[in-house]
Design a protein around this motif. Structure first.
Motif, PDB file in Angstrom:
ATOM      1  N   ASP A 140     -69.058  41.748  37.095  1.00 26.12           N
ATOM      2  CA  ASP A 140     -68.719  40.375  36.701  1.00 26.12           C
ATOM      3  C   ASP A 140     -67.463  40.313  35.838  1.00 26.12           C
ATOM      4  N   LEU A 141     -67.211  41.378  35.069  1.00 27.60           N
ATOM      5  CA  LEU A 141     -66.056  41.407  34.175  1.00 27.60           C
ATOM      6  C   LEU A 141     -64.903  42.242  34.719  1.00 27.60           C
ATOM      7  N   GLY A 142     -65.161  42.971  35.801  1.00 27.33           N
ATOM      8  CA  GLY A 142     -64.124  43.823  36.369  1.00 27.33           C
ATOM      9  C   GLY A 142     -63.818  45.038  35.511  1.00 27.33           C
ATOM     10  N   VAL A 143     -64.829  45.554  34.824  1.00 26.35           N
ATOM     11  CA  VAL A 143     -64.646  46.693  33.927  1.00 26.35           C
ATOM     12  C   VAL A 143     -65.348  47.918  34.498  1.00 26.35           C
ATOM     13  N   ILE A 144     -64.612  49.022  34.539  1.00 25.41           N
ATOM     14  CA  ILE A 144     -65.158  50.289  35.022  1.00 25.41           C
ATOM     15  C   ILE A 144     -64.969  51.339  33.939  1.00 25.41           C
ATOM     16  N   PHE A 145     -66.063  51.957  33.541  1.00 23.63           N
ATOM     17  CA  PHE A 145     -66.013  53.026  32.557  1.00 23.63           C
ATOM     18  C   PHE A 145     -65.841  54.354  33.283  1.00 23.63           C
ATOM     19  N   THR A 146     -64.932  55.167  32.800  1.00 19.90           N
ATOM     20  CA  THR A 146     -64.704  56.496  33.340  1.00 19.90           C
ATOM     21  C   THR A 146     -64.932  57.486  32.214  1.00 19.90           C
ATOM     22  N   ASP A 147     -65.813  58.428  32.422  1.00 17.99           N
ATOM     23  CA  ASP A 147     -66.187  59.389  31.372  1.00 17.99           C
ATOM     24  C   ASP A 147     -66.599  58.685  30.087  1.00 17.99           C
ATOM     25  N   GLY A 148     -67.235  57.526  30.238  1.00 16.42           N
ATOM     26  CA  GLY A 148     -67.762  56.796  29.094  1.00 16.42           C
ATOM     27  C   GLY A 148     -66.775  55.910  28.366  1.00 16.42           C
ATOM     28  N   GLU A 149     -65.547  55.749  28.892  1.00 13.86           N
ATOM     29  CA  GLU A 149     -64.558  54.914  28.227  1.00 13.86           C
ATOM     30  C   GLU A 149     -63.892  53.941  29.191  1.00 13.86           C
ATOM     31  N   ALA A 150     -63.492  52.788  28.635  1.00 18.09           N
ATOM     32  CA  ALA A 150     -62.762  51.791  29.409  1.00 18.09           C
ATOM     33  C   ALA A 150     -61.713  51.146  28.514  1.00 18.09           C
ATOM     34  N   GLU A 151     -60.542  50.905  29.065  1.00 20.79           N
ATOM     35  CA  GLU A 151     -59.464  50.211  28.363  1.00 20.79           C
ATOM     36  C   GLU A 151     -59.456  48.765  28.850  1.00 20.79           C
ATOM     37  N   VAL A 152     -59.523  47.825  27.922  1.00 23.08           N
ATOM     38  CA  VAL A 152     -59.588  46.407  28.279  1.00 23.08           C
ATOM     39  C   VAL A 152     -58.492  45.670  27.522  1.00 23.08           C
ATOM     40  N   THR A 153     -57.718  44.848  28.238  1.00 25.24           N
ATOM     41  CA  THR A 153     -56.625  44.113  27.597  1.00 25.24           C
ATOM     42  C   THR A 153     -56.844  42.603  27.584  1.00 25.24           C
ATOM     43  N   ASP A 154     -57.754  42.110  28.403  1.00 21.40           N
ATOM     44  CA  ASP A 154     -58.012  40.679  28.483  1.00 21.40           C
ATOM     45  C   ASP A 154     -58.928  40.236  27.346  1.00 21.40           C
ATOM     46  N   LYS A 155     -58.462  39.268  26.568  1.00 21.58           N
ATOM     47  CA  LYS A 155     -59.215  38.816  25.387  1.00 21.58           C
ATOM     48  C   LYS A 155     -60.591  38.263  25.751  1.00 21.58           C
ATOM     49  N   THR A 156     -60.698  37.527  26.826  1.00 21.15           N
ATOM     50  CA  THR A 156     -61.979  36.963  27.252  1.00 21.15           C
ATOM     51  C   THR A 156     -62.960  38.073  27.625  1.00 21.15           C
ATOM     52  N   THR A 157     -62.458  39.095  28.303  1.00 17.86           N
ATOM     53  CA  THR A 157     -63.299  40.229  28.688  1.00 17.86           C
ATOM     54  C   THR A 157     -63.752  41.006  27.466  1.00 17.86           C
ATOM     55  N   ILE A 158     -62.855  41.179  26.508  1.00 20.81           N
ATOM     56  CA  ILE A 158     -63.201  41.877  25.261  1.00 20.81           C
ATOM     57  C   ILE A 158     -64.337  41.156  24.561  1.00 20.81           C
TER      58      ILE A 158
END
Length: 57
Positions: A15-33
């Motif tokens: 729903d948020l378009g976030v994928i964690f790789t090795d337990g981490e994800a980089e997010v730049t969109d304020k709404t997603t954060i």
């Protein structure tokens, strides 16, 4: 901003378009954060650093 998932290392939040790789994800969109910050504690997702990009007006 970086987020970590201590429980699910390959977590995908479609729903948020976030994928964690090795337990981490980089997010730049304020709404997603903001949405990630409201996830249930059972998922083990937490902010681990960095700042979101400033919005330009």
């Amino acid at each position: 901003m970086k987020f970590a998932s201590s429980r699910y290392k390959q977590l995908v939040i479609h729903d948020l378009g976030v994928i964690f790789t090795d337990g981490e994800a980089e997010v730049t969109d304020k709404t997603t954060i903001e949405a990630l910050r409201t996830l249930p504690a059972e998922l083990g997702v937490r902010a681990i650093g960095g700042r979101p990009l400033k919005e330009t007006t």
